[in-house]
Design a protein around this motif. Structure first.
Motif, PDB file in Angstrom:
ATOM      1  N   GLY A  11       0.848  -1.190   0.000  1.00 15.32           N
ATOM      2  CA  GLY A  11       0.000   0.000   0.000  1.00 15.32           C
ATOM      3  C   GLY A  11       0.877   1.231   0.000  1.00 15.32           C
ATOM      4  N   SER A  12       0.663   2.115  -0.978  1.00 11.76           N
ATOM      5  CA  SER A  12       1.571   3.259  -1.131  1.00 11.76           C
ATOM      6  C   SER A  12       0.864   4.593  -0.935  1.00 11.76           C
ATOM      7  N   GLY A  13      -0.207   4.576  -0.149  1.00  5.97           N
ATOM      8  CA  GLY A  13      -0.899   5.822   0.151  1.00  5.97           C
ATOM      9  C   GLY A  13      -0.217   6.571   1.291  1.00  5.97           C
ATOM     10  N   THR A  14      -0.949   7.461   1.918  1.00  3.10           N
ATOM     11  CA  THR A  14      -0.398   8.280   3.001  1.00  3.10           C
ATOM     12  C   THR A  14       0.179   7.429   4.121  1.00  3.10           C
ATOM     13  N   MET A  15      -0.580   6.414   4.536  1.00  3.28           N
ATOM     14  CA  MET A  15      -0.139   5.581   5.649  1.00  3.28           C
ATOM     15  C   MET A  15       1.027   4.709   5.245  1.00  3.28           C
ATOM     16  N   GLY A  16       0.941   4.058   4.093  1.00  2.00           N
ATOM     17  CA  GLY A  16       2.013   3.191   3.649  1.00  2.00           C
ATOM     18  C   GLY A  16       3.318   3.941   3.455  1.00  2.00           C
ATOM     19  N   THR A  17       3.235   5.136   2.891  1.00  2.00           N
ATOM     20  CA  THR A  17       4.440   5.947   2.684  1.00  2.00           C
ATOM     21  C   THR A  17       5.062   6.317   4.024  1.00  2.00           C
ATOM     22  N   GLY A  18       4.237   6.691   4.984  1.00  2.00           N
ATOM     23  CA  GLY A  18       4.750   7.033   6.314  1.00  2.00           C
ATOM     24  C   GLY A  18       5.429   5.848   6.984  1.00  2.00           C
ATOM     25  N   ILE A  19       4.830   4.663   6.877  1.00  2.00           N
ATOM     26  CA  ILE A  19       5.432   3.465   7.463  1.00  2.00           C
ATOM     27  C   ILE A  19       6.759   3.152   6.778  1.00  2.00           C
ATOM     28  N   ALA A  20       6.796   3.304   5.454  1.00  2.00           N
ATOM     29  CA  ALA A  20       8.040   3.056   4.716  1.00  2.00           C
ATOM     30  C   ALA A  20       9.146   4.011   5.166  1.00  2.00           C
ATOM     31  N   ILE A  44       7.586   6.878  -3.431  1.00  2.00           N
ATOM     32  CA  ILE A  44       9.036   7.022  -3.288  1.00  2.00           C
ATOM     33  C   ILE A  44       9.440   8.487  -3.452  1.00  2.00           C
ATOM     34  N   GLY A  45       8.755   9.201  -4.347  1.00  2.00           N
ATOM     35  CA  GLY A  45       9.010  10.638  -4.499  1.00  2.00           C
ATOM     36  C   GLY A  45       8.658  11.414  -3.242  1.00  2.00           C
ATOM     37  N   GLN A  46       7.563  11.032  -2.591  1.00  2.00           N
ATOM     38  CA  GLN A  46       7.171  11.694  -1.347  1.00  2.00           C
ATOM     39  C   GLN A  46       8.176  11.404  -0.230  1.00  2.00           C
ATOM     40  N   MET A  47       8.706  10.187  -0.219  1.00  2.00           N
ATOM     41  CA  MET A  47       9.735   9.853   0.767  1.00  2.00           C
ATOM     42  C   MET A  47      10.972  10.735   0.553  1.00  2.00           C
ATOM     43  N   SER A  48      11.385  10.875  -0.687  1.00  2.00           N
ATOM     44  CA  SER A  48      12.560  11.704  -0.995  1.00  2.00           C
ATOM     45  C   SER A  48      12.337  13.147  -0.557  1.00  2.00           C
ATOM     46  N   ALA A  49      11.130  13.659  -0.811  1.00  2.00           N
ATOM     47  CA  ALA A  49      10.818  15.035  -0.420  1.00  2.00           C
ATOM     48  C   ALA A  49      10.834  15.192   1.092  1.00  2.00           C
ATOM     49  N   PHE A  50      10.325  14.207   1.793  1.00  2.00           N
ATOM     50  CA  PHE A  50      10.324  14.258   3.258  1.00  2.00           C
ATOM     51  C   PHE A  50      11.751  14.303   3.793  1.00  2.00           C
ATOM     52  N   PHE A  51      12.606  13.420   3.275  1.00  2.00           N
ATOM     53  CA  PHE A  51      13.981  13.377   3.757  1.00  2.00           C
ATOM     54  C   PHE A  51      14.773  14.615   3.339  1.00  2.00           C
ATOM     55  N   ALA A  52      14.415  15.202   2.201  1.00  2.00           N
ATOM     56  CA  ALA A  52      15.067  16.461   1.803  1.00  2.00           C
ATOM     57  C   ALA A  52      14.778  17.553   2.826  1.00  2.00           C
ATOM     58  N   LYS A  53      13.557  17.572   3.358  1.00  2.00           N
ATOM     59  CA  LYS A  53      13.221  18.528   4.420  1.00  2.00           C
ATOM     60  C   LYS A  53      14.017  18.235   5.694  1.00  2.00           C
ATOM     61  N   SER A  54      14.243  16.941   5.954  1.00  2.00           N
ATOM     62  CA  SER A  54      15.034  16.577   7.132  1.00  2.00           C
ATOM     63  C   SER A  54      16.453  17.116   7.019  1.00  2.00           C
ATOM     64  N   VAL A  55      16.999  17.117   5.797  1.00  2.00           N
ATOM     65  CA  VAL A  55      18.334  17.684   5.572  1.00  2.00           C
ATOM     66  C   VAL A  55      18.307  19.191   5.801  1.00  2.00           C
ATOM     67  N   GLN A  56      17.271  19.860   5.258  1.00  2.00           N
ATOM     68  CA  GLN A  56      17.148  21.308   5.425  1.00  2.00           C
ATOM     69  C   GLN A  56      17.050  21.697   6.893  1.00  2.00           C
ATOM     70  N   PRO A 145       0.447  11.139  11.571  1.00  2.00           N
ATOM     71  CA  PRO A 145       1.335  10.679  10.497  1.00  2.00           C
ATOM     72  C   PRO A 145       2.451   9.795  11.047  1.00  2.00           C
ATOM     73  N   ALA A 146       2.603   8.613  10.465  1.00  2.00           N
ATOM     74  CA  ALA A 146       3.529   7.608  10.992  1.00  2.00           C
ATOM     75  C   ALA A 146       4.958   8.121  11.059  1.00  2.00           C
ATOM     76  N   GLN A 147       5.340   8.960  10.094  1.00  2.00           N
ATOM     77  CA  GLN A 147       6.726   9.437  10.038  1.00  2.00           C
ATOM     78  C   GLN A 147       7.051  10.430  11.150  1.00  2.00           C
ATOM     79  N   LEU A 148       6.027  10.921  11.851  1.00  2.41           N
ATOM     80  CA  LEU A 148       6.240  11.871  12.944  1.00  2.41           C
ATOM     81  C   LEU A 148       5.814  11.316  14.299  1.00  2.41           C
TER      82      LEU A 148
END
Length: 291
Positions: A11-20, A44-56, A145-148
């Motif tokens: 599952g690659s929706g909001t929840m699946g992306t957050g878990i990934a 995968i693009g959303q994951m990259s964008a999230f981690f780019a913010k983590s770098v910022q 959100p799972a990532q937070l």
């Protein structure tokens, strides 16, 4: 050190992306599966964008992000999930659909692989019964959100072995999450309270008591919530809230869990929340929360 397994996220929706994001950040190789390859690429693009913010924000270095994303792959071929030692399902709340997915996964994953469902309202035992490995099946409900959010509700089914539950608990901790044990009961802990609470907020809008933004201001200001109910509903997805209502009300018959008519009208109008950029509130982008 993390147990050296590959974690699959179905599952690659909001929840699946957050878990990934959580699992990859915890050091695990990740395979994201969805029947729609475009959704996998978007995830995968959303994951990259999230981690780019983590770098910022100085939370990660560019090198760390490259290492994390180097462990992430995606597929629309369920056979590619064969290497997974744990598969976490994060699709919509329909028992038969989840059951078919796990039955298909059972045919391709090794016998030692654990299966987990991110369901927040359905019975773990009933889903597990359709999986072909109900002794190696657990509930792992990540908070949105799972990532937070760190909390994960973990629930054994009736036939879940103690060994399987202990392994899943350990992996959850290795991902950096904080598991709490619940029984296989409708809504577990959080949604037992949250689904009716969010419905009450919708009914305030429906009855003209207050505008959505004002309700959120009141809840955050007086109760100290980090996110108001209307923001949370838009993040969950209003179509998902309908399914949550139907699942919880179907087993508890709690009147407050029944789906408010306004919610169904908004779903019919495709005002689904952040993913369509318009729900109870409006959004400039459909980017994953926190990105």
């Amino acid at each position: 050190m993390s147990e050296q397994i590959t974690i699959g996220v179905a599952g690659s929706g909001t929840m699946g992306t957050g878990i990934a994001i959580v699992a990859a950040r915890g050091g695990f190789p990740i395979i994201i599966y969805d029947v729609d390859s475009a959704r996998v690429e978007a995830s995968i693009g959303q994951m990259s964008a999230f981690f780019a913010k983590s770098v910022q924000r100085g939370k990660l270095t560019r090198e760390q992000v490259d290492e994390i994303m180097g462990r992430v792959s995606g597929t629309s071929d369920i056979a590619a999930m064969a290497p997974c030692g744990l598969v976490i399902e994060a699709i919509f709340e329909e028992l038969e659909v989840k059951g078919r997915l796990f039955s298909d996964l059972d045919k391709v994953c090794g016998p030692q692989a654990l299966f987990a469902s991110n369901t927040s309202t359905l019975s773990i035992t009933e889903i597990a019964a359709r999986s072909g490995r109900d002794d190696r099946f657990v509930g792992m409900h990540f908070c949105l959100p799972a990532q937070l959010m760190k909390l994960v509700e973990m629930s054994p089914g009736i036939n879940t072995s103690d060994e399987s539950f202990a392994r899943a608990w350990q992996i959850c901790e290795q991902m950096g999450q904080r598991p709490v044990k619940t029984q296989d009961a409708p809504g577990f802990i959080l949604n037992y309270f949250l689904v009716p609470f969010n419905n009450d907020a919708i009914r305030l809008v429906e009855e003209g008591v207050a505008e959505p933004a004002e309700i959120d201001k009141a809840i955050k200001g007086a109760l100290g919530y980090a996110m108001g109910p209307m923001e949370l509903l838009d993040l969950i997805g209003l179509d998902t809230q309908v399914l949550l209502c139907e699942a919880l009300h179907g087993v508890t018959h709690e009147p407050r869990a029944a789906c408010p008519p306004l919610l169904r009208r908004m779903v019919a109008a495709r005002r689904l929340g952040r993913k369509t950029r318009r729900g109870f509130l409006s959004y400039e982008t459909a980017a994953i929360f926190g990105a």
